[in-house]
Design a protein around this motif. Sequence first.
Motif, PDB file in Angstrom:
ATOM      1  N   VAL A 111      51.887  47.316  38.952  1.00  0.00           N
ATOM      2  CA  VAL A 111      52.153  48.661  39.039  1.00  0.00           C
ATOM      3  C   VAL A 111      50.275  48.757  39.107  1.00  0.00           C
ATOM      4  N   LYS A 112      49.651  49.504  40.474  1.00  0.00           N
ATOM      5  CA  LYS A 112      48.783  49.841  40.851  1.00  0.00           C
ATOM      6  C   LYS A 112      48.222  51.144  39.768  1.00  0.00           C
ATOM      7  N   GLY A 113      47.480  51.062  38.940  1.00  0.00           N
ATOM      8  CA  GLY A 113      46.692  52.689  38.537  1.00  0.00           C
ATOM      9  C   GLY A 113      45.480  52.666  39.029  1.00  0.00           C
ATOM     10  N   GLN A 114      45.304  53.760  38.881  1.00  0.00           N
ATOM     11  CA  GLN A 114      44.064  54.053  40.420  1.00  0.00           C
ATOM     12  C   GLN A 114      43.361  54.888  38.586  1.00  0.00           C
ATOM     13  N   VAL A 115      41.778  54.702  38.112  1.00  0.00           N
ATOM     14  CA  VAL A 115      41.386  55.991  36.835  1.00  0.00           C
ATOM     15  C   VAL A 115      39.887  56.074  37.532  1.00  0.00           C
ATOM     16  N   LEU A 116      39.475  57.014  37.040  1.00  0.00           N
ATOM     17  CA  LEU A 116      38.129  57.183  37.072  1.00  0.00           C
ATOM     18  C   LEU A 116      36.717  57.925  35.539  1.00  0.00           C
ATOM     19  N   THR A 136      44.210  46.770  45.297  1.00  0.00           N
ATOM     20  CA  THR A 136      43.454  47.654  44.340  1.00  0.00           C
ATOM     21  C   THR A 136      43.099  48.389  44.662  1.00  0.00           C
ATOM     22  N   THR A 137      42.513  49.085  45.734  1.00  0.00           N
ATOM     23  CA  THR A 137      41.435  49.726  46.799  1.00  0.00           C
ATOM     24  C   THR A 137      41.914  50.938  45.720  1.00  0.00           C
ATOM     25  N   ARG A 159      38.169  53.216  39.589  1.00  0.00           N
ATOM     26  CA  ARG A 159      38.730  51.708  40.047  1.00  0.00           C
ATOM     27  C   ARG A 159      40.167  51.694  39.905  1.00  0.00           C
ATOM     28  N   ALA A 160      40.435  50.350  39.805  1.00  0.00           N
ATOM     29  CA  ALA A 160      42.298  50.563  40.259  1.00  0.00           C
ATOM     30  C   ALA A 160      42.447  49.083  39.426  1.00  0.00           C
ATOM     31  N   GLY A 161      43.581  48.993  38.418  1.00  0.00           N
ATOM     32  CA  GLY A 161      44.322  48.107  37.732  1.00  0.00           C
ATOM     33  C   GLY A 161      45.269  47.960  38.224  1.00  0.00           C
ATOM     34  N   LEU A 162      45.703  46.776  37.853  1.00  0.00           N
ATOM     35  CA  LEU A 162      47.868  46.643  37.660  1.00  0.00           C
ATOM     36  C   LEU A 162      48.054  45.815  36.806  1.00  0.00           C
ATOM     37  N   ARG A 163      49.049  47.060  36.608  1.00  0.00           N
ATOM     38  CA  ARG A 163      49.784  46.957  35.323  1.00  0.00           C
ATOM     39  C   ARG A 163      50.724  45.668  35.604  1.00  0.00           C
ATOM     40  N   PRO A 164      51.443  45.033  34.641  1.00  0.00           N
ATOM     41  CA  PRO A 164      51.994  44.438  34.535  1.00  0.00           C
ATOM     42  C   PRO A 164      53.826  45.008  34.428  1.00  0.00           C
TER      43      PRO A 164
END
Length: 388
Positions: free
Chosen positions: A231-236, A284-285, A314-319
């Motif tokens: 589950v993608k999350g983009q964060v600043l 993760t774009t 940046r973007a990451g992936l929640r499990p």
Amino acid sequence: MSRTPAADVLVVGGGIIGLVTAWRAAQRGLVTTVVDPAPGGGAAQVAAGMLAAVTELHHGEQTLLGLNLASAHRYPDFVAELTELTGQDVGHRRCGTLAVALDADDRAHLRELHALQTRSGLDSQWLSGRECRRLEPMLAPGVRGGLRVDGDHQVDPRRLAAALVTACERTGVTLHRAWAERLSVTGGRATGVVTDDGTELAAGQVVLAGGSLSGRLTGVPEQVRPPVRPVKGQVLRLAVPPRYAPFLNRTVRAVVRGSHVYLVPRENGELVVGATSEELGWDTTVTAGGVYELLRDAHELVPGITELPLTETRAGLRPGSPDNAPLLGPTELDGLLLATGHHRNGVLLTPVTGDVLAHALTTGELPDEARPFTPRRFGAAALLEQPA
Ligand code: GLY
């Protein structure tokens, strides 16, 4: 193929969940190895680090609330122990959280959350818009009310990950820097992994703690494969120049047009703004749309944010798991345990996960507090028992 002497425990994945599991296992005298190409990486490099057991409460997640609260209560001692062992500060800030409403719909939503929190015996206080602005003068004049939750704090996940790497090293955990390519199963039992550098790592027990990648390890039999998805999350990340400090005193959050937005102010001047929640597979774009929505929503809450330097996107992936709760402990395959599926709560659940997995590794059983989170709840037999 090279072989290493068998460990008692092999942890696949060196993110914060894998590292805390390895640290706690080693403390209990188990010879422990972590396999990961870059220990300390993973979703913790993106996460904001809110310890938001109360403000992230959702209807239907009362059981998860119990585990979240248990972990939140352990945080002060956990941080003290980690800091004493490593000498590293993990940015644990007992700042509290303010969840605010910008319009009548948000206000109704927040009122409902407040009622749920109260029914659940949680500490949260309803404030008028004016009271919110008195606490946080940078809030928009249009804020209509909010919930003050003094018990929801924060930690810096990057520092936490770095400290856990050091804790593992100091406790004798071997960090094997490679990708686990395949689970070895011998005689109906998980016995280790084969890595991409051609090593066979053997172990008495294997813990799969690969975050969103946990379901992808080759060789895991289908019936015990963890049902996790990315589950993608983009964060600043922004910087608060000293002349604007303190920009915010506590975490400020809201649901704007159905999306969560939060601003987490670190003591060192970093301001983390998150997060999108996107079901887009392994992508993760960082997108213009994601950055735009976060800045737009954050700006509605705190207009002065547009003055701050933007230092990182940046973007990451929640499990993610099917019920948003983690999968902890033994599976139907002897020797294979899971520590994954933490979805939005990985940083919060780090202390309790370490304790639960250490217990499971030494006794073969889950402690009472973790029984509802057994991976067996998703097994074929369990699913057949559920009413249609
Ligand atoms: N718990 C915050 C998030 O997952 O975005």
